[in-house]
Design an enzyme around this catalytic site. Structure first.
Site: not given
Length: 305
Positions: A48, A71-72, A132, A167, A219, A267
Protein backbone atom coordinates in the site's frame (compact mmCIF):
# COMPACT_ATOMS: atom_id res chain seq x y z
CA UNK A 1 0.70 -27.43 -17.54
CA UNK A 2 -1.43 -25.98 -20.34
CA UNK A 3 -0.84 -22.31 -19.67
CA UNK A 4 -3.45 -21.10 -22.14
CA UNK A 5 -6.33 -22.64 -20.23
CA UNK A 6 -5.42 -20.49 -17.23
CA UNK A 7 -5.62 -17.20 -19.17
CA UNK A 8 -8.19 -14.76 -17.82
CA UNK A 9 -9.20 -11.19 -18.57
CA UNK A 10 -10.01 -8.60 -15.89
CA UNK A 11 -11.46 -5.47 -17.45
CA UNK A 12 -8.67 -4.76 -19.97
CA UNK A 13 -6.00 -6.58 -17.96
CA UNK A 14 -4.89 -9.78 -19.65
CA UNK A 15 -3.58 -12.25 -17.04
CA UNK A 16 -1.75 -15.49 -17.80
CA UNK A 17 -3.53 -17.06 -14.82
CA UNK A 18 -6.02 -15.93 -12.15
CA UNK A 19 -3.59 -15.80 -9.20
CA UNK A 20 -2.66 -12.33 -7.92
CA UNK A 21 -0.58 -11.46 -4.88
CA UNK A 22 -2.53 -9.56 -2.23
CA UNK A 23 -1.30 -6.11 -1.24
CA UNK A 24 1.00 -5.97 1.75
CA UNK A 25 2.21 -9.57 1.48
CA UNK A 26 4.53 -9.36 -1.51
CA UNK A 27 6.36 -6.12 -0.82
CA UNK A 28 7.04 -4.09 -3.97
CA UNK A 29 7.32 -7.09 -6.28
CA UNK A 30 11.03 -7.89 -6.10
CA UNK A 31 11.58 -9.11 -2.55
CA UNK A 32 10.64 -12.72 -3.35
CA UNK A 33 12.63 -13.05 -6.56
CA UNK A 34 14.92 -15.64 -5.00
CA UNK A 35 11.97 -17.89 -4.14
CA UNK A 36 9.89 -17.85 -7.32
CA UNK A 37 9.60 -16.53 -10.83
CA UNK A 38 7.47 -13.41 -10.45
CA UNK A 39 6.59 -13.42 -14.15
CA UNK A 40 4.76 -16.73 -13.59
CA UNK A 41 2.06 -14.97 -11.55
CA UNK A 42 -1.18 -13.60 -12.94
CA UNK A 43 -0.40 -10.16 -11.49
CA UNK A 44 1.36 -8.55 -8.54
CA UNK A 45 -0.37 -6.12 -6.20
CA UNK A 46 2.16 -3.86 -4.52
CA UNK A 47 2.39 -2.83 -0.90
CA UNK A 48 0.00 0.00 0.00
CA UNK A 49 1.04 3.56 -0.86
CA UNK A 50 0.19 6.84 0.86
CA UNK A 51 1.02 10.41 -0.15
CA UNK A 52 3.59 10.90 2.59
CA UNK A 53 6.09 8.37 3.90
CA UNK A 54 4.72 6.28 6.78
CA UNK A 55 6.75 4.43 9.40
CA UNK A 56 3.71 2.35 10.34
CA UNK A 57 2.41 1.47 13.78
CA UNK A 58 4.40 0.74 16.91
CA UNK A 59 5.56 -2.80 17.73
CA UNK A 60 4.25 -5.40 18.29
CA UNK A 61 2.08 -5.25 15.22
CA UNK A 62 1.63 -8.91 14.23
CA UNK A 63 0.06 -11.65 16.32
CA UNK A 64 -0.70 -15.25 15.44
CA UNK A 65 -4.21 -16.62 15.91
CA UNK A 66 -5.39 -20.26 15.80
CA UNK A 67 -6.38 -19.95 12.11
CA UNK A 68 -4.62 -16.89 10.78
CA UNK A 69 -2.85 -13.71 11.84
CA UNK A 70 -3.69 -10.29 13.18
CA UNK A 71 -1.71 -7.44 11.71
CA UNK A 72 -1.52 -3.75 12.46
CA UNK A 73 1.34 -2.73 10.19
CA UNK A 74 -0.10 0.72 9.64
CA UNK A 75 0.62 1.16 5.92
CA UNK A 76 4.39 1.43 6.32
CA UNK A 77 5.66 2.72 2.95
CA UNK A 78 8.07 5.24 1.40
CA UNK A 79 5.40 7.66 0.14
CA UNK A 80 4.53 8.39 -3.48
CA UNK A 81 7.53 10.64 -4.28
CA UNK A 82 10.15 8.13 -3.16
CA UNK A 83 8.14 5.27 -4.67
CA UNK A 84 8.38 6.89 -8.09
CA UNK A 85 12.07 7.69 -7.69
CA UNK A 86 13.33 4.47 -6.09
CA UNK A 87 10.79 1.67 -6.52
CA UNK A 88 9.39 2.18 -10.03
CA UNK A 89 12.81 1.53 -11.68
CA UNK A 90 13.05 -1.84 -9.89
CA UNK A 91 9.69 -3.14 -11.12
CA UNK A 92 9.81 -2.00 -14.74
CA UNK A 93 11.12 -5.36 -15.97
CA UNK A 94 9.07 -7.80 -13.90
CA UNK A 95 7.12 -8.88 -17.02
CA UNK A 96 3.85 -9.25 -15.14
CA UNK A 97 0.89 -6.88 -14.70
CA UNK A 98 1.51 -4.58 -11.74
CA UNK A 99 -1.28 -3.22 -9.55
CA UNK A 100 -0.52 -0.28 -7.26
CA UNK A 101 -2.54 -0.16 -4.03
CA UNK A 102 -3.35 3.37 -2.82
CA UNK A 103 -4.64 4.59 0.54
CA UNK A 104 -5.72 8.14 1.37
CA UNK A 105 -7.00 9.96 4.42
CA UNK A 106 -9.06 12.35 2.29
CA UNK A 107 -10.53 12.23 -1.20
CA UNK A 108 -7.86 14.71 -2.31
CA UNK A 109 -5.10 12.30 -1.21
CA UNK A 110 -6.61 9.48 -3.29
CA UNK A 111 -6.74 11.83 -6.25
CA UNK A 112 -3.16 12.94 -5.72
CA UNK A 113 -1.93 9.34 -5.63
CA UNK A 114 -3.91 8.30 -8.71
CA UNK A 115 -2.76 11.34 -10.67
CA UNK A 116 0.86 10.57 -9.82
CA UNK A 117 0.48 7.03 -11.19
CA UNK A 118 -1.43 7.97 -14.35
CA UNK A 119 1.64 8.23 -16.57
CA UNK A 120 3.66 5.41 -15.00
CA UNK A 121 3.78 2.80 -17.77
CA UNK A 122 4.93 0.04 -15.42
CA UNK A 123 1.72 0.38 -13.37
CA UNK A 124 -1.13 -1.42 -15.13
CA UNK A 125 -3.96 -0.75 -12.66
CA UNK A 126 -4.62 0.76 -9.26
CA UNK A 127 -6.39 -0.79 -6.31
CA UNK A 128 -8.19 1.79 -4.18
CA UNK A 129 -8.05 0.75 -0.53
CA UNK A 130 -11.14 2.31 1.06
CA UNK A 131 -10.40 0.94 4.53
CA UNK A 132 -8.78 4.18 5.74
CA UNK A 133 -10.50 6.81 7.92
CA UNK A 134 -11.56 10.04 6.20
CA UNK A 135 -9.62 12.28 8.58
CA UNK A 136 -10.65 15.48 6.84
CA UNK A 137 -14.34 14.88 7.49
CA UNK A 138 -14.28 13.45 10.99
CA UNK A 139 -12.79 9.99 10.76
CA UNK A 140 -15.53 7.93 9.10
CA UNK A 141 -13.88 4.99 7.33
CA UNK A 142 -14.39 5.34 3.57
CA UNK A 143 -15.22 1.67 3.18
CA UNK A 144 -18.10 1.70 5.65
CA UNK A 145 -20.00 4.51 3.94
CA UNK A 146 -21.48 3.92 0.47
CA UNK A 147 -21.55 7.62 -0.37
CA UNK A 148 -17.85 8.00 0.44
CA UNK A 149 -16.98 4.94 -1.65
CA UNK A 150 -18.89 6.46 -4.56
CA UNK A 151 -17.18 9.84 -4.16
CA UNK A 152 -13.62 8.52 -3.89
CA UNK A 153 -14.11 6.12 -6.82
CA UNK A 154 -15.58 8.86 -8.99
CA UNK A 155 -12.77 11.26 -8.07
CA UNK A 156 -10.06 8.71 -8.89
CA UNK A 157 -11.78 7.84 -12.17
CA UNK A 158 -11.43 11.46 -13.31
CA UNK A 159 -7.63 11.43 -13.05
CA UNK A 160 -6.70 7.81 -13.78
CA UNK A 161 -7.44 6.22 -17.16
CA UNK A 162 -6.37 2.65 -16.39
CA UNK A 163 -8.40 -0.06 -14.65
CA UNK A 164 -9.61 0.95 -11.20
CA UNK A 165 -10.05 -1.78 -8.60
CA UNK A 166 -11.95 -0.88 -5.44
CA UNK A 167 -11.00 -3.05 -2.46
CA UNK A 168 -13.91 -3.41 -0.07
CA UNK A 169 -13.91 -3.81 3.69
CA UNK A 170 -15.89 -6.69 5.23
CA UNK A 171 -16.56 -4.59 8.33
CA UNK A 172 -19.94 -3.40 7.07
CA UNK A 173 -23.62 -4.27 7.43
CA UNK A 174 -24.39 -4.53 3.71
CA UNK A 175 -21.50 -5.45 1.41
CA UNK A 176 -23.74 -5.29 -1.68
CA UNK A 177 -24.53 -1.62 -1.04
CA UNK A 178 -20.80 -0.86 -0.89
CA UNK A 179 -20.07 -2.76 -4.10
CA UNK A 180 -22.90 -1.05 -5.96
CA UNK A 181 -21.59 2.35 -4.82
CA UNK A 182 -18.15 1.51 -6.23
CA UNK A 183 -19.66 0.41 -9.54
CA UNK A 184 -21.74 3.58 -9.74
CA UNK A 185 -18.60 5.62 -9.09
CA UNK A 186 -16.85 4.00 -12.05
CA UNK A 187 -14.97 1.00 -10.65
CA UNK A 188 -13.80 -1.48 -13.28
CA UNK A 189 -13.11 -4.32 -10.84
CA UNK A 190 -14.05 -5.09 -7.23
CA UNK A 191 -11.64 -6.85 -4.86
CA UNK A 192 -12.62 -8.31 -1.50
CA UNK A 193 -12.28 -8.92 1.28
CA UNK A 194 -9.89 -6.73 3.17
CA UNK A 195 -9.09 -7.94 6.69
CA UNK A 196 -11.71 -8.32 9.39
CA UNK A 197 -11.18 -6.16 12.47
CA UNK A 198 -10.02 -8.19 15.47
CA UNK A 199 -7.80 -8.26 18.54
CA UNK A 200 -5.89 -10.51 20.92
CA UNK A 201 -5.27 -10.10 24.66
CA UNK A 202 -2.24 -11.29 26.65
CA UNK A 203 -3.81 -12.82 29.77
CA UNK A 204 -0.57 -12.56 31.73
CA UNK A 205 0.11 -8.90 30.96
CA UNK A 206 -3.64 -8.22 30.98
CA UNK A 207 -3.37 -6.00 27.94
CA UNK A 208 -3.85 -6.07 24.18
CA UNK A 209 -1.15 -8.00 22.31
CA UNK A 210 -0.95 -5.44 19.51
CA UNK A 211 0.42 -2.00 20.36
CA UNK A 212 -2.41 -0.51 18.30
CA UNK A 213 -4.96 -2.68 20.21
CA UNK A 214 -6.87 -3.75 17.10
CA UNK A 215 -5.64 -5.33 13.89
CA UNK A 216 -6.78 -6.94 10.68
CA UNK A 217 -7.55 -10.65 10.84
CA UNK A 218 -6.55 -12.66 7.77
CA UNK A 219 -5.97 -16.30 6.95
CA UNK A 220 -8.18 -19.43 6.91
CA UNK A 221 -10.46 -18.08 9.64
CA UNK A 222 -11.92 -15.42 7.35
CA UNK A 223 -12.44 -17.59 4.28
CA UNK A 224 -16.13 -18.47 4.89
CA UNK A 225 -16.96 -14.76 5.30
CA UNK A 226 -14.97 -13.78 2.22
CA UNK A 227 -16.51 -16.55 0.12
CA UNK A 228 -20.03 -15.52 1.15
CA UNK A 229 -19.39 -11.89 0.23
CA UNK A 230 -17.93 -12.76 -3.18
CA UNK A 231 -20.96 -14.98 -3.84
CA UNK A 232 -23.36 -12.17 -2.89
CA UNK A 233 -21.62 -9.52 -4.96
CA UNK A 234 -21.38 -11.72 -8.05
CA UNK A 235 -25.18 -11.79 -8.15
CA UNK A 236 -25.49 -8.02 -7.67
CA UNK A 237 -22.94 -6.44 -10.04
CA UNK A 238 -21.68 -6.89 -13.59
CA UNK A 239 -17.96 -6.17 -13.28
CA UNK A 240 -15.15 -8.65 -12.50
CA UNK A 241 -14.31 -9.63 -8.92
CA UNK A 242 -10.96 -10.47 -7.36
CA UNK A 243 -11.73 -12.73 -4.40
CA UNK A 244 -9.43 -13.07 -1.43
CA UNK A 245 -9.44 -14.08 2.22
CA UNK A 246 -7.90 -17.29 3.52
CA UNK A 247 -6.80 -18.78 0.20
CA UNK A 248 -4.09 -21.22 1.23
CA UNK A 249 -4.29 -23.87 -1.51
CA UNK A 250 -5.70 -24.48 -4.96
CA UNK A 251 -8.95 -25.90 -3.62
CA UNK A 252 -9.63 -22.62 -1.81
CA UNK A 253 -8.98 -20.66 -5.00
CA UNK A 254 -11.36 -22.85 -6.99
CA UNK A 255 -14.09 -22.22 -4.41
CA UNK A 256 -13.73 -18.46 -4.95
CA UNK A 257 -13.84 -18.89 -8.71
CA UNK A 258 -17.00 -20.98 -8.44
CA UNK A 259 -18.49 -18.31 -6.16
CA UNK A 260 -17.98 -15.72 -8.88
CA UNK A 261 -14.43 -14.37 -8.65
CA UNK A 262 -12.58 -14.00 -11.96
CA UNK A 263 -9.25 -13.96 -10.12
CA UNK A 264 -7.99 -14.58 -6.60
CA UNK A 265 -5.65 -12.76 -4.25
CA UNK A 266 -3.15 -14.76 -2.21
CA UNK A 267 -1.89 -13.07 0.94
CA UNK A 268 -1.39 -14.83 4.27
CA UNK A 269 -0.35 -18.05 2.51
CA UNK A 270 2.66 -16.18 1.06
CA UNK A 271 3.78 -15.15 4.54
CA UNK A 272 3.85 -18.82 5.54
CA UNK A 273 5.31 -20.09 2.27
CA UNK A 274 6.82 -17.62 -0.24
CA UNK A 275 6.08 -20.06 -3.07
CA UNK A 276 2.41 -20.57 -2.14
CA UNK A 277 1.03 -18.60 -5.08
CA UNK A 278 2.95 -20.71 -7.60
CA UNK A 279 1.70 -23.92 -5.98
CA UNK A 280 -1.87 -22.60 -6.11
CA UNK A 281 -1.55 -21.91 -9.84
CA UNK A 282 -0.43 -25.49 -10.38
CA UNK A 283 -3.27 -26.87 -8.24
CA UNK A 284 -5.89 -24.85 -10.16
CA UNK A 285 -4.46 -26.30 -13.38
CA UNK A 286 -4.70 -29.82 -11.94
CA UNK A 287 -8.35 -29.25 -11.03
CA UNK A 288 -9.16 -28.10 -14.56
CA UNK A 289 -7.36 -31.10 -16.05
CA UNK A 290 -9.04 -33.62 -13.76
CA UNK A 291 -12.46 -32.16 -14.55
CA UNK A 292 -11.78 -31.87 -18.30
CA UNK A 293 -12.32 -28.09 -18.30
CA UNK A 294 -10.78 -26.25 -21.26
CA UNK A 295 -10.43 -22.80 -19.69
CA UNK A 296 -10.63 -21.43 -16.17
CA UNK A 297 -13.26 -18.90 -17.26
CA UNK A 298 -15.72 -21.78 -17.61
CA UNK A 299 -15.98 -22.28 -13.85
CA UNK A 300 -16.47 -18.64 -12.84
CA UNK A 301 -19.76 -18.37 -10.95
CA UNK A 302 -20.72 -22.00 -11.53
CA UNK A 303 -21.81 -22.38 -7.89
CA UNK A 304 -24.80 -20.17 -8.74
CA UNK A 305 -27.54 -22.49 -9.89
Amino acid sequence: MNKEKLNIKLANLQLKNPVITASGTFGFGTELNEYLSVKSLGAVTLKGLTVEESKGNALPRIAETPAGILNSIGLENPGIKRFKEKIIPTIENLKVPIIANISGYSINEFVQLAANLEKEESINAIEVNVSCPNIKDGGMVFGTDAELIYKVTQAVKKVYSGPIIVKLSPNVTDIIEMAEAAVEGGADIISLINALLGMAIDINKKEAVLANTFGGLSGPAVKPVALRMVYQIYEAIDIPIIGMGGIMKGEDAVEFLLAGASAVGVGTATLRDPTASIKIISEIDEYLTENKIDNVSEIIGKAHN
